[in-house]
Enzyme design. Sequence first.
Site, PDB file in Angstrom:
ATOM      1  N   GLU A 131       5.855   4.647   1.151  1.00 57.69           N
ATOM      2  CA  GLU A 131       5.836   3.579   0.158  1.00 57.69           C
ATOM      3  C   GLU A 131       6.250   4.029  -1.244  1.00 57.69           C
ATOM      4  O   GLU A 131       5.864   5.101  -1.718  1.00 57.69           O
ATOM      5  CB  GLU A 131       4.428   2.963   0.103  1.00 57.69           C
ATOM      6  CG  GLU A 131       4.356   1.679  -0.677  1.00 57.69           C
ATOM      7  CD  GLU A 131       3.251   0.771  -0.188  1.00 57.69           C
ATOM      8  OE1 GLU A 131       2.931  -0.196  -0.894  1.00 57.69           O
ATOM      9  OE2 GLU A 131       2.713   1.001   0.912  1.00 57.69           O
TER      10      GLU A 131
ATOM     11  N   PHE B 269       0.481  -9.464   6.251  1.00 62.32           N
ATOM     12  CA  PHE B 269      -0.874  -8.912   6.278  1.00 62.32           C
ATOM     13  C   PHE B 269      -1.873  -9.904   6.873  1.00 62.32           C
ATOM     14  O   PHE B 269      -2.490 -10.694   6.154  1.00 62.32           O
ATOM     15  CB  PHE B 269      -1.281  -8.519   4.860  1.00 62.32           C
ATOM     16  CG  PHE B 269      -0.837  -7.142   4.449  1.00 62.32           C
ATOM     17  CD1 PHE B 269       0.376  -6.627   4.868  1.00 62.32           C
ATOM     18  CD2 PHE B 269      -1.630  -6.356   3.630  1.00 62.32           C
ATOM     19  CE1 PHE B 269       0.800  -5.358   4.488  1.00 62.32           C
ATOM     20  CE2 PHE B 269      -1.229  -5.086   3.241  1.00 62.32           C
ATOM     21  CZ  PHE B 269      -0.018  -4.588   3.668  1.00 62.32           C
TER      22      PHE B 269
ATOM     23  N   ASP C  18      -1.239   2.754  11.841  1.00 63.55           N
ATOM     24  CA  ASP C  18      -1.396   2.539  10.402  1.00 63.55           C
ATOM     25  C   ASP C  18      -2.363   3.593   9.866  1.00 63.55           C
ATOM     26  O   ASP C  18      -3.547   3.339   9.668  1.00 63.55           O
ATOM     27  CB  ASP C  18      -1.936   1.127  10.162  1.00 63.55           C
ATOM     28  CG  ASP C  18      -1.854   0.707   8.700  1.00 63.55           C
ATOM     29  OD1 ASP C  18      -1.140   1.373   7.933  1.00 63.55           O
ATOM     30  OD2 ASP C  18      -2.508  -0.273   8.341  1.00 63.55           O
TER      31      ASP C  18
ATOM     32  N   THR D  58       6.338  -4.833   2.346  1.00 63.86           N
ATOM     33  CA  THR D  58       4.898  -4.890   2.575  1.00 63.86           C
ATOM     34  C   THR D  58       4.225  -5.870   1.633  1.00 63.86           C
ATOM     35  O   THR D  58       4.883  -6.521   0.817  1.00 63.86           O
ATOM     36  CB  THR D  58       4.310  -3.471   2.431  1.00 63.86           C
ATOM     37  OG1 THR D  58       2.943  -3.478   2.831  1.00 63.86           O
ATOM     38  CG2 THR D  58       4.437  -2.950   1.010  1.00 63.86           C
TER      39      THR D  58
ATOM     40  N   LYS E 217       8.970   1.638   2.106  1.00 62.40           N
ATOM     41  CA  LYS E 217       8.067   0.494   1.925  1.00 62.40           C
ATOM     42  C   LYS E 217       8.093   0.034   0.474  1.00 62.40           C
ATOM     43  O   LYS E 217       7.943   0.833  -0.453  1.00 62.40           O
ATOM     44  CB  LYS E 217       6.635   0.879   2.304  1.00 62.40           C
ATOM     45  CG  LYS E 217       6.364   0.881   3.790  1.00 62.40           C
ATOM     46  CD  LYS E 217       4.917   1.224   4.085  1.00 62.40           C
ATOM     47  CE  LYS E 217       4.007   0.036   3.965  1.00 62.40           C
ATOM     48  NZ  LYS E 217       2.616   0.362   4.386  1.00 62.40           N
TER      49      LYS E 217
END
Length: 308
Positions: free
Chosen positions: A89, A171, A17, A149, A125
Amino acid sequence: MTSKLEQLKQFTTVVADTGDFEAIARIKPVDATTNPSLLLKASAMHGYAELLNACVADCKGDVGLASDRFGVAVGQEILKVIPGRISTEVDARLSFDTEAMLKRAHRLVELYEKAGIGRERVLIKIASTWEGIRAAEKLEREGIQCNLTLLFSFAQAAACADAGVFLISPFVGRIYDWYKKANGNDYTGADDPGVQSVTRIYNYYKANDYKTVVMGASFRNLNQIEQLAGCDRLTVSPELLEKLAADEGKLERKLAPGQAGEARLSLNEAQFRWLSNEDAMATEKLAEGIRQFARDQEKLEALLQAKL
């Protein structure tokens, strides 16, 4: 004894990440993920100055295009040192506009393809709003696979699976943060609400034969990672990955197919929005996450604007 990182890799695909391809080269994950916050951080790193300058060339003042080009350029560099896929993203400010997300996703894929990178190495994303899930459903039908996400609730996970989304990123750490602040408890082990959320989603998917990949994200400590060993994928910061690599203790697999899971849940828009409304944590963290990514997107665009 092999490190916990090497043990984890035996039953979980490890994803980095970060936007730091030097760190990725050291850690050797299969895949990598980025987001606006990570791209903003990457823009200040040594070695990215030339990429920033190249991304504003021929943009005719379109800072949004320059930003997408930077995200793709970072993705290109990362793909040079990983065997798998990069997650890039869509602008978080589009999270409630299905058509705008589709348009931006198509542009990201086109930019990758112009650079010689096929869509099979890219995940788009998108925030796990109702509109984002609908955009992902259409993209999946076009052969563009997605990573949903900012996922905090079971309702989001159920809707993503029902839409045929390729991958979700629940998350863990941000769920933990909310409950720790709300209740004053420092949760550990299997009592961690973030760990419990991902475990529930994983068991639900496997019990109902959903193909959607579960990739736990946003970790605060090693214990959260260890409690989810066996999850399909885990995306982890370089700092925590390096700690795992230095730890040679025994790592036990916690998640595996075959556990009991809840019955299939198919939600229409009204049901999805009601369940989301009833989940204070998920509502607050989703809104907060979108705002945070939007502010970092604006900061990145300001850097690019200065170069236009």
